[in-house]
Design an enzyme around this catalytic site. Sequence first.
Site, short mmCIF file in Angstrom:
data_model
loop_
_atom_site.label_atom_id
_atom_site.label_comp_id
_atom_site.label_asym_id
_atom_site.label_seq_id
_atom_site.Cartn_x
_atom_site.Cartn_y
_atom_site.Cartn_z
N GLY A 41 0.84 -1.21 0.00
CA GLY A 41 0.00 0.00 0.00
C GLY A 41 0.87 1.25 0.00
NE ARG B 295 -2.19 -4.42 -0.76
CZ ARG B 295 -1.68 -3.74 0.25
NH1 ARG B 295 -0.53 -4.09 0.78
NH2 ARG B 295 -2.32 -2.71 0.78
CG ASP C 209 4.78 -6.71 8.10
OD1 ASP C 209 3.91 -6.53 7.22
OD2 ASP C 209 4.52 -6.97 9.28
CB THR D 99 2.81 0.63 6.20
OG1 THR D 99 1.45 0.44 6.62
CG2 THR D 99 3.71 0.23 7.36
CG ASP E 185 -1.58 -0.28 8.24
OD1 ASP E 185 -2.39 0.64 8.01
OD2 ASP E 185 -1.52 -1.33 7.57
CG ASP F 162 1.39 -2.93 10.27
OD1 ASP F 162 2.25 -2.27 9.67
OD2 ASP F 162 0.61 -3.72 9.69
NE ARG G 125 -2.26 -5.01 5.83
CZ ARG G 125 -2.60 -5.24 4.57
NH1 ARG G 125 -3.31 -6.28 4.25
NH2 ARG G 125 -2.21 -4.42 3.61
O1 F6P Z 1 -1.35 -1.31 4.84
C1 F6P Z 1 -1.99 -0.13 4.53
C2 F6P Z 1 -3.46 -0.37 4.31
O2 F6P Z 1 -4.07 0.87 3.97
C3 F6P Z 1 -4.20 -1.02 5.46
O3 F6P Z 1 -4.51 -0.11 6.49
C4 F6P Z 1 -5.40 -1.60 4.77
O4 F6P Z 1 -5.89 -2.71 5.47
C5 F6P Z 1 -4.83 -2.02 3.45
O5 F6P Z 1 -3.67 -1.26 3.22
C6 F6P Z 1 -5.76 -1.83 2.28
O6 F6P Z 1 -5.15 -2.34 1.15
P1 F6P Z 1 -5.63 -2.06 -0.34
O7 F6P Z 1 -5.28 -0.65 -0.69
O8 F6P Z 1 -4.85 -3.02 -1.16
O9 F6P Z 1 -7.10 -2.27 -0.38
#
Ligand code: F6P
Length: 322
Positions: free
Chosen positions: A15, A76, A107, A129, A131, A133, A175
């Site tokens: 992300g 991703r 990660d 990120t 998050d 996290d 997340r």
């Molecule tokens: O890791 C960052 C994040 O925004 C999380 O908070 C969320 O769960 C996820 O990515 C959403 O991913 P995507 O943009 O692939 O829907």
Amino acid sequence: MIDGKKCIGILTSGGDAPGMNAAIRSAVRTALYNDMVPVGIIRGYNGLLEKNYRIMDSPSVSNILKKGGTILFTARCKEFYEEKYRKIAYQNAVEIGLDGLVVIGGDGSYNGASYLSQLGLPCIGIPGTIDNDIACTEYTIGYDTAMNTVLELMDKLNDTSQSHHRCTVVEVMGRHAGHMALCTGVACGAAAIVTEEEPMDINEMCEAIFYARSRGKHHFIIVVSEGVGETDKIARDIESLTGIDTRAAILGHVQRGGSPTLRDRVMASEMGNYAVHLLANGKGNRVVAMKDGKITDFDIQEALKMHKGLDMELYRVMQEIV
Ligand code: F6P
């Protein structure tokens, strides 16, 4: 090597997060300053699989410090779960002439960096990120900007909630981690903060609202971390159990955009510089981290095994000041 100079690849993965561009800029300029060739890999690990890259110069990163998103694009990359594709990526990196790779992401992206390091391409991870996290580091690039975005939105929701004496259930990203929910919840004066780490059932949420009401409140913000899910249902249940008019607000991807804050720009600049120096010094399979307020680095595999809990002291404070 390219033209007899050490060559450093840079990619963003997973992300996007505000401040990734500042990290790219820092890595590019640090490489150039130290007489190395920076190469931007496009769309994360996909760029290695497709040999989609461009050699970067100083003007290529001009004016990106203040930009959200990532000029290298991100993805991703599911193929990277398979060894076959990791080997192709490694082979392509060799053919491009890469001597090392900086991976800016969460990660999930570090696994790829670790595999490539094992295959022989030294990789350095930079935590990027919203998050926050990643267990080995106190701070991840994008966290501060995202929290400020959330806070601005929560303040607006608070205005309308207050005008109508309503309850608003706000879902924030993260997340499976509740760091953003906790911090923004404290900053907006939430009546309750619900995370996967510190769950609450619907009755406990209602009790928290009644407690806040007993202290003179007429409007209530309940912050729910996205991993908890069912935000709409929580809002409906609160309304039927308390009789308080309730709305749900799922903030979504707006949280990932926007110009990075000062903190994210500075942190990204420091981490980008540190990562390139690690590669210049022959290090690989490391992740840059902030520990006790200082920039340091960890072995990627060790970093992935670490665990980061919620800040329970902040959680305690929140409970006492509702
Ligand atoms: O890791 C960052 C994040 O925004 C999380 O908070 C969320 O769960 C996820 O990515 C959403 O991913 P995507 O943009 O692939 O829907």
